[in-house]
Design an enzyme around this catalytic site. Structure first.
Site, PDB file in Angstrom:
ATOM      1  N   CYS A  72     -10.607  12.620 -24.468  1.00  0.00           N
ATOM      2  CA  CYS A  72     -11.295  12.488 -23.107  1.00  0.00           C
ATOM      3  C   CYS A  72      -9.981  12.974 -22.200  1.00  0.00           C
ATOM      4  O   CYS A  72     -10.036  13.394 -21.343  1.00  0.00           O
ATOM      5  CB  CYS A  72     -11.661  11.186 -22.642  1.00  0.00           C
ATOM      6  N   HIS A 101     -10.231   4.782 -22.301  1.00  0.00           N
ATOM      7  CA  HIS A 101     -11.017   5.891 -21.839  1.00  0.00           C
ATOM      8  C   HIS A 101     -10.431   6.389 -20.709  1.00  0.00           C
ATOM      9  O   HIS A 101     -10.269   5.806 -19.723  1.00  0.00           O
ATOM     10  CB  HIS A 101     -12.511   5.607 -21.922  1.00  0.00           C
ATOM     11  N   ASN A 129     -17.787  10.911 -15.850  1.00  0.00           N
ATOM     12  CA  ASN A 129     -17.316  10.148 -17.286  1.00  0.00           C
ATOM     13  C   ASN A 129     -17.419  11.766 -18.439  1.00  0.00           C
ATOM     14  O   ASN A 129     -18.841  12.241 -18.196  1.00  0.00           O
ATOM     15  CB  ASN A 129     -18.206   9.296 -17.698  1.00  0.00           C
TER      16      ASN A 129
END
Length: 672
Positions: A68, A233, A258
């Site tokens: 990510c 994250h 996200n």
């Protein structure tokens, strides 16, 4: 079609096999071992494309790989045509071209250079679909191809499992990224990194730049409620709205994306949440209609409460110049210099150590009042590839899977800091200067790959000192300076260990001799006297003729290299005990050098001026570590003592110095 397919390019350095996916199987990715296949884009969809002009199509979407942090940085390419062309050079092939070969080229910024990375377009898949990153519209392939190039730089896909958004932003922009904590660290947790806590007023000002640069936020700590966001994250902040006028009270909403690409938030501003009751239904409906899969709204208070850290990349304009995050001014001027911390010489540690003054030191001259950003980028301890050219035979770049926690980050990098003092022009007392508070410096030493300071500096000279926290912690670094005004940057050469090193040849006649040689792995690269292999180093005879007293001799060892690639070098002079003496292991164990030019120094040239009695000697040049290859020249200058000629006549010819050259052959014999 089959004949054409056989001719498609396959990358031998990053094959379509498990070796390109897995590193040490320390991540959840290991459960897919044996199930992943490799397909080209035309095998995945009917009409593959590289890019799309519709921004809604290019939303990044994370697959089963935990990268990510890298995907958040990729958004920078969507905001800058300059960066997109830099990373993906124009002229890439299309799958509809007759000359299509399945070969793509990307550029990644690595330790001061834009590195060309060539890949084939075979991509990891599960069940015929991409299993790692992809765009929201599945027929676009710039993102999975760039991810493959980045995995090649790191050695495997698995080594992208975790990392810092700031590092990926630097690699894709060649610029700088700033990190802030969103809340004060709890006492005795050891969580403080840069010491910078973002204030809400600064955050609101930064959000003005949301169209020009990447703004990312992260969740680092495991706590109640964090499971909805995902521990360790990273997310992308895409928008901020001040709804005070339409709500009658202060409401600031942030839109978050996200990379998972799915709904993951159940806060008061999720669909059907109680927060929307504070707004007019028409306004609430409009805002909810704007979000796509993977996006959600949070208010400012909720943002600062739920997220731990924010990373912002410095904007890059269309000319490739950085803009300040603080003033939006263009940093037109930049300078780069490489440096090293060498054990026993220039690895002085932090300011708590008395050896701090031995750290590398740099002159920064600021010619006019300027906003200046000084960045210290440390080189990975296993960074052995040559980033100046095309990547070939990439080595593993990390020891372990990189986590966002400081502890694991510390296994990959040293804890480093940076301090700056203002000094008088070229003349100052070093101990007195360094004992005073610096003009600016990092709050603490950090395990981050890069640390930097930004400030306004008045015209004058500044002393810049990069340091590691621990004394004798070795490593290489790149010092970068960006400024709104004119600047110059140069390294302050360390003073020699002996005053004789700085002496020029005294007045008189000198005879010079140049000897060429090299250190070869396994043959003549024995390293320093710390190692038993020292005796295999090249050995050069030196004869000092008989005279009324000692003879003046200057020995210079000059290695053939660029400044940024110098090896630590030095030499010893041994007196030959007798005519039958030969250098070997046993003789060197008991023989002490008569003259030494040590410690080994990262310099193109080291020298020593000495006075030697008549006799036979050997000069042995060496690198610090064994098996370090390189070529060099040994220059021997011997003073010729002559009686003065008293004459009223003018000499009718000009005397010329003649320099003899001796070459060292591969077998060790000398050839005049």
């Amino acid at each position: 079609q089959r004949a054409l397919r056989r001719e498609l390019y396959t990358d031998p350095a990053f094959p379509a096999s498990d070796t390109s996916i897995f590193f040490d199987s320390c991540t959840p990715l290991t459960r897919f071992r044996g199930e992943i296949s490799w397909l080209r884009p035309q095998d995945i969809c009917s009409t593959p494309r590289l890019f799309s002009n519709n921004l809604q199509d290019v939303q990044v979407k994370q697959g089963i790989l935990g990268d990510c942090w890298f995907l958040c940085a990729c958004v920078a390419l969507q905001k800058s045509k300059y960066l997109l062309n830099k990373v993906f050079p124009p002229g890439q092939p299309s799958w509809t071209d007759e000359l299509y070969q399945g070969r793509f080229t990307c550029h990644v910024w690595q330790f001061g250079h834009w590195v060309e990375v060539t890949i084939d377009d075979r991509l990891p898949c599960l069940g015929g679909k991409l299993c790692f990153s992809q765009c929201q519209t599945e027929d676009l392939f710039w993102l999975p191809l760039l991810e493959k190039a980045y995995a090649k730089v790191h050695g495997s896909y698995e080594q992208l499992w975790a990392g810092q958004v700031a590092d990926a932003l630097v690699d894709l922009t060649g610029g700088i990224a700033e990190r802030w904590a969103l809340k004060e660290p709890a006492r005795n947790t050891g969580k403080e990194k840069s010491g910078m806590v973002l204030k809400k007023e600064v955050f609101r000002r930064l959000m003005v730049l949301k169209e020009q640069c990447v703004i990312s936020c992260s969740v680092l700590d495991s706590r109640q409620g964090a499971s909805e966001l995902g521990e360790f994250h990273a997310f992308i902040v895409t928008d901020m709205l001040n709804l005070s006028e339409v709500s009658g009270k202060e409401i600031i909403l942030l839109r978050i994306r996200n990379p998972w690409g799915r709904r993951c938030w159940r806060g008061p501003w999720c669909e059907g949440g109680e927060g929307w009751s504070q707004l007019d239904p028409m306004v609430a409906s409009e805002l909810l209609s704007q979000i796509q899969d993977g996006e959600f709204w949070v208010d400012e208070e909720e943002f600062f409460r739920e997220f731990d850290e924010i990373t912002v990349g410095f904007p890059v304009n269309e000319e490739g110049q950085l803009q300040s995050l603080y003033t939006e001014k263009v940093l037109y001027h930049s300078r780069n210099l490489f440096g090293s911390w060498v054990r026993g010489q220039s690895a002085g540690g932090c300011r708590n150590n008395s050896s701090f003054p031995t750290n590398p030191k740099f002159w920064l001259r600021v010619c006019e009042k300027s906003e200046v950003c000084i960045a210290l980028l440390q080189k990975h301890r296993k960074y052995s590839a040559d980033w100046a050219g095309r990547i070939k035979n990439l080595t593993r770049l990390v020891d372990e899977n990189l986590s966002l926690t400081e502890g694991i980050q510390g296994k990959k990098y040293q804890a480093v800091g940076l301090h700056v003092w203002k000094v008088e022009k070229k003349r100052f007392n070093l101990p007195k200067t360094l004992s005073a508070p610096p003009v600016v410096g990092t709050v603490c030493h950090s395990y981050d790959r890069e640390v930097h300071v930004c400030c306004d500096l008045s015209p004058g000279y500044y002393l810049v000192v990069p340091s590691t926290f621990l004394k004798d912690a070795v490593g290489h670094f790149l010092l970068r300076v960006f400024s709104t005004g004119r600047i110059s940057l140069s390294e302050i050469k360390p003073p020699p260990t002996d005053a004789a090193l700085t002496e020029e040849l005294p007045v008189g006649e000198w005879e010079t001799l140049q000897l060429e040689g090299c250190w070869k792995n396994g043959q003549s690269a024995g390293g320093s006297r710390n190692f038993p292999s020292f005796y295999i180093n090249p050995c050069f005879p030196l004869s000092v003729p008989a005279g009324p007293g000692k003879s003046s001799v200057k020995i210079t060892l000059r290695q053939h290299c660029q400044d940024s690639k110098c090896r630590p070098i030095g030499f010893h002079i041994f007196q030959v005990p007798n005519s039958s003496w030969k250098p070997n292991t046993s003789s060197f164990l008991h023989l002490e050098p008569l003259v030494s030019c040590v410690p080994h120094c990262y310099s193109q040239e080291v020298s020593r001026l000495c006075r030697l009695p008549a006799g036979s000697y050997v000069i042995i040049p060496s690198t610090y570590l064994p098996n370090t290859e390189g070529s060099f020249t040994v220059i021997i200058a011997t003073k010729i003592d002559r009686k003065r000629i008293h004459s009223r006549e003018t000499l009718g010819q000009v005397l010329q110095e003649v320099s003899d050259t001796t070459l060292i052959c591969p077998n060790g014999d000398t050839e005049e």
